[in-house]
Design a protein around this motif. Structure first.
Motif, PDB file in Angstrom:
ATOM      1  N   TRP A 128      20.942  -1.249  -4.614  1.00 42.08           N
ATOM      2  CA  TRP A 128      21.303  -2.659  -4.728  1.00 42.08           C
ATOM      3  C   TRP A 128      22.362  -2.870  -5.818  1.00 42.08           C
ATOM      4  CZ3 TRP A 128      21.525  -6.832  -2.086  1.00 42.08           C
ATOM      5  CH2 TRP A 128      21.680  -8.079  -2.709  1.00 42.08           C
ATOM      6  N   LEU A 129      22.234  -2.161  -6.916  1.00 45.27           N
ATOM      7  CA  LEU A 129      23.202  -2.311  -8.005  1.00 45.27           C
ATOM      8  C   LEU A 129      24.609  -1.899  -7.575  1.00 45.27           C
ATOM      9  CD1 LEU A 129      21.206  -1.071 -11.136  1.00 45.27           C
ATOM     10  CD2 LEU A 129      22.018  -3.384 -10.691  1.00 45.27           C
TER      11      LEU A 129
ATOM     12  N   GLY B 113      31.751   2.169 -14.112  1.00 45.24           N
ATOM     13  CA  GLY B 113      31.263   3.403 -13.504  1.00 45.24           C
ATOM     14  C   GLY B 113      30.696   3.255 -12.118  1.00 45.24           C
ATOM     15  N   ARG B 114      30.762   2.036 -11.551  1.00 43.76           N
ATOM     16  CA  ARG B 114      30.136   1.810 -10.240  1.00 43.76           C
ATOM     17  C   ARG B 114      30.668   2.747  -9.165  1.00 43.76           C
ATOM     18  NH1 ARG B 114      32.269  -1.081  -6.020  1.00 43.76           N
ATOM     19  NH2 ARG B 114      30.799  -1.690  -4.391  1.00 43.76           N
ATOM     20  N   ASP B 115      31.991   2.934  -9.110  1.00 44.77           N
ATOM     21  CA  ASP B 115      32.584   3.770  -8.075  1.00 44.77           C
ATOM     22  C   ASP B 115      32.105   5.214  -8.162  1.00 44.77           C
ATOM     23  OD1 ASP B 115      33.899   1.511  -7.440  1.00 44.77           O
ATOM     24  OD2 ASP B 115      35.882   2.155  -8.114  1.00 44.77           O
ATOM     25  N   ILE B 116      31.939   5.716  -9.388  1.00 41.73           N
ATOM     26  CA  ILE B 116      31.478   7.094  -9.568  1.00 41.73           C
ATOM     27  C   ILE B 116      30.001   7.217  -9.203  1.00 41.73           C
ATOM     28  CG2 ILE B 116      31.175   8.963 -11.248  1.00 41.73           C
ATOM     29  CD1 ILE B 116      33.537   7.839 -12.776  1.00 41.73           C
ATOM     30  N   PHE B 117      29.216   6.212  -9.580  1.00 40.39           N
ATOM     31  CA  PHE B 117      27.784   6.259  -9.281  1.00 40.39           C
ATOM     32  C   PHE B 117      27.502   6.223  -7.789  1.00 40.39           C
ATOM     33  CE2 PHE B 117      27.246   4.498 -13.712  1.00 40.39           C
ATOM     34  CZ  PHE B 117      26.703   5.662 -14.218  1.00 40.39           C
TER      35      PHE B 117
ATOM     36  N   ALA C  29      23.387  -2.338 -16.327  1.00 39.64           N
ATOM     37  CA  ALA C  29      23.511  -1.827 -14.960  1.00 39.64           C
ATOM     38  C   ALA C  29      24.029  -0.393 -14.962  1.00 39.64           C
ATOM     39  CB  ALA C  29      24.440  -2.729 -14.150  1.00 39.64           C
ATOM     40  N   THR C  30      25.011  -0.125 -15.837  1.00 38.68           N
ATOM     41  CA  THR C  30      25.526   1.243 -15.957  1.00 38.68           C
ATOM     42  C   THR C  30      24.430   2.197 -16.411  1.00 38.68           C
ATOM     43  OG1 THR C  30      27.744   0.421 -16.495  1.00 38.68           O
ATOM     44  CG2 THR C  30      27.229   2.689 -17.118  1.00 38.68           C
ATOM     45  N   LEU C  31      23.648   1.768 -17.395  1.00 32.24           N
ATOM     46  CA  LEU C  31      22.571   2.614 -17.906  1.00 32.24           C
ATOM     47  C   LEU C  31      21.506   2.858 -16.831  1.00 32.24           C
ATOM     48  CD1 LEU C  31      21.278   4.069 -20.332  1.00 32.24           C
ATOM     49  CD2 LEU C  31      20.163   1.890 -20.919  1.00 32.24           C
TER      50      LEU C  31
ATOM     51  N   GLN D 104      33.296  -0.849   0.395  1.00 32.01           N
ATOM     52  CA  GLN D 104      34.404  -0.991  -0.547  1.00 32.01           C
ATOM     53  C   GLN D 104      33.970  -0.440  -1.896  1.00 32.01           C
ATOM     54  OE1 GLN D 104      37.382  -2.080   0.506  1.00 32.01           O
ATOM     55  NE2 GLN D 104      36.511  -2.306   2.518  1.00 32.01           N
ATOM     56  N   THR D 105      34.714   0.557  -2.356  1.00 32.79           N
ATOM     57  CA  THR D 105      34.345   1.173  -3.623  1.00 32.79           C
ATOM     58  C   THR D 105      35.411   1.025  -4.681  1.00 32.79           C
ATOM     59  OG1 THR D 105      35.221   3.271  -2.857  1.00 32.79           O
ATOM     60  CG2 THR D 105      32.884   2.907  -2.539  1.00 32.79           C
ATOM     61  N   SER D 106      36.413   0.308  -4.402  1.00 28.06           N
ATOM     62  CA  SER D 106      37.479   0.162  -5.381  1.00 28.06           C
ATOM     63  C   SER D 106      37.253  -1.046  -6.231  1.00 28.06           C
ATOM     64  CB  SER D 106      38.831   0.058  -4.663  1.00 28.06           C
ATOM     65  OG  SER D 106      38.848  -1.043  -3.820  1.00 28.06           O
ATOM     66  N   ASN D 107      37.557  -0.889  -7.482  1.00 26.20           N
ATOM     67  CA  ASN D 107      37.430  -2.012  -8.384  1.00 26.20           C
ATOM     68  C   ASN D 107      38.646  -2.888  -8.307  1.00 26.20           C
ATOM     69  OD1 ASN D 107      34.897  -1.438  -9.498  1.00 26.20           O
ATOM     70  ND2 ASN D 107      35.741   0.036 -10.910  1.00 26.20           N
TER      71      ASN D 107
END
Length: 560
Positions: free
Chosen positions: A84-85, A93-97, A300-302, A557-560
């Motif tokens: 969900w996050l 770091g969302r794209d990497i995660f 969220a990153t953590l 979509q994974t691009s920021n």
């Protein structure tokens, strides 16, 4: 419309008896170990049942159910929460995660268990540092959670298995209609209610599938559970068969375990009951992630970083460190190369056979569909639901029977007996791999064929091409991505498989998993770090590729 297409398909496609016979034979072969297991279990003395019911099964069933319940809770929390996050929000770091969160799949559970025992046990670096900093004389002077315990097994297995929930749930979240969620927001739904009342119910089929896979893998585990001191049904089968030399009692425990498997499958079907969702071809707008601001973006990153660190980065780093520290590269063990070749040959052979059979079954289902073919495909794919220990036990009698037949034929023509040609060779391992992972090949081939319009077949048939030619010229080139993805997944799963390999391997034959297992049983797992690292390295690319393919398939979509 659908009925018209179905009617047209029935007129257009033949009911070839040989094609149907092929499906029936494969399904019967896949079910033979299960039938043999029940026959062997109920043929034996009832005294075994009384002993098992009094002393073995109550505790083993209790430990197994507690382990499954704990893994179910933690994998659901980690898998659904991280999915969900990364789907609904933007944060550093969302794209990497997106793909890092899937990497624990590359690690076998038994390797992670060995690593955490080495790190967290009383003689490990963590507790040694605590005693040094706290000036404690012995471990009795302070409290530290025991890793070799049921809670320890639950946490370790969950860290490895949560991607089974993360991947399908993430795909389902990514394809949910933006309009539906926007309407819920307009009606005043908070973010928590949005997840609880809208997004999660829609993703329930994916959650049921992913969770059932995670629990089946938990049941299949033998290395982690044994090393962490959890007496599951799988461990009971192994110890009863080998340590107590009681094959009938082991078969009886396996039958009880199959009942647990059947319950899990029933629960998975129940979780998906009356829950069929389709994405409208006219509605292409999917959920746009929301930018998180302030300190919550780092939370969220953590939240995404922790499962990646403890599920993959820390174990992989430990293996790399031990490989360098112990000079395993400079002092390369020549036997490890032999074990690596054995692993690759066995896994490669099983992969090729499974792909060939899976492709054949999927083509029969496309060219000559019938209720018999559909049922046969379902039964042929049940092997994945059977734990490797149970499968090995069920294969033993049929394989010995095949060897006896070969010996009888050899003597009939004046020759000598050839011994255990199948049961005593690597062929037994290959057969177990094929039965267990055939469902991956079938599912991948059917998914690939499902993307090829029936009109393509009609056009080729109109030009005079027969069904074999249509499959060779039209389908095979278009199925290359599906074939490649299935081959990678099956190969890596075979490379990681421990229970079936451990029980069916010939004498003096080791694979990478059994090589590592031997060091672990001697309390010197670190000496097998290089072999473990080789397994992990082999699994990274397929996992990343699978994640990328899912992104492209669902338009994430994974691009920021």
């Amino acid at each position: 419309m659908n009925s018209a297409i179905a009617a047209q398909s029935k007129r257009r496609l033949p009911r070839h008896p040989l094609a149907t016979l092929f499906v029936v034979v494969i399904a019967a072969a896949a079910l033979t170990p299960i039938f043999a297991l029940f026959f062997f279990a109920f043929k034996s003395d009832t005294e075994n049942w009384r002993h098992l019911l009094a002393y073995v099964l109550p505790y083993a069933v209790q430990q197994t159910l507690l382990l499954l319940a704990g893994v179910a809770i933690i994998t659901t929390l980690l898998g659904v929460g991280s999915a969900w996050l990364v789907t609904a929000f933007r944060f550093p770091g969302r794209d990497i995660f997106n793909w890092l969160l899937a990497l624990p799949l590359a690690l076998p559970s038994y390797i992670v268990a060995y690593i955490y025992v080495a790190l967290l046990d009383a003689a490990g670096p963590v507790q040694t540092s605590i005693r040094t900093w706290g000036h404690f004389a012995t471990p009795r002077d302070y409290w530290f959670p025991e890793v070799k315990s049921l809670p320890g097994a639950i946490v370790v297995l969950s860290l490895v298995l949560y991607p089974y929930v993360y991947l399908p749930v993430r795909a389902m979240f990514a394809t949910q209609s933006a309009t539906l969620l926007e309407v819920a927001r307009t009606l005043g739904a908070s973010r928590w209610r949005l997840v609880r009342d809208v997004a999660l119910p829609l993703a329930r089929p994916a959650l049921a599938v992913g969770l059932s896979l995670a629990l089946l893998e938990t049941l299949n585990d033998i290395g982690a559970s044994e090393y962490l001191g959890v007496q599951t049904l799988t461990i009971s089968i192994y110890t009863t068969w080998l340590n107590r030399n009681s094959l009938p009692a082991a078969a009886q425990i396996a039958c009880v375990m199959l009942i647990v498997v059947a319950i899990l499958i029933a629960l998975e079907r129940y979780g998906r009951r009356k829950r069929r969702f389709a994405i409208s071809e006219r509605q292409t707008r999917i959920v746009a992630p929301i930018e998180i601001v302030g300190g919550r973006r780092w939370l969220a990153t953590l939240a995404c970083l922790l499962p990646v660190v403890f599920g993959f980065l820390l174990p992989a780093g430990f293996l790399a460190y031990q490989t360098v520290l112990r000079g395993l590269l400079s002092g390369f063990d020549p036997e490890l190369f032999t074990h690596f070749i054995s692993s690759v040959v066995l896994a490669g052979s099983a992969t090729a056979i499974a792909l060939a059979i899976g492709l054949g079954l999927a083509l029969v289902a496309r060219f000559a569909p019938s209720r018999t073919v559909t049922t046969g495909l379902t039964l042929a794919g049940l092997g994945y639901a059977v734990p490797g220990t149970v499968l090995a036990l069920g294969l033993l009698s049929p394989l010995v029977g095949i060897d006896e037949m070969i010996n009888w034929v050899s003597r009939l023509f004046g020759g000598k007996g050839v011994g255990l040609l199948v049961a005593g060779s690597g062929a037994a391992i290959v057969i177990a791999y094929v039965v267990r992972f055939l469902t991956i090949a079938i599912g991948s081939m059917q998914a690939g064929l499902g993307r090829i319009s029936p009109r393509v077949d009609d056009a080729a048939r109109t030009l005079g091409a027969g069904y074999p030619e249509v499959a060779r010229v039209v389908h095979l080139p278009m199925l290359r991505p599906a074939l490649g993805a299935a081959a990678l997944l099956i190969f890596v799963d075979c490379l990681k498989e421990l229970p079936a390999t451990l029980l069916l391997r010939p004498l003096n034959v080791e694979t990478l998993p059994t090589y590592i297992y031997q060091f672990a049983t001697r309390g010197d797992f670190e000496e097998g770090a290089l072999a473990a690292l080789m397994i992990v390295a082999a699994g990274i690319y397929p996992v990343i590729r699978m994640t990328r393919l899912a992104d492209r398939s669902f338009g994430t979509q994974t691009s920021n």
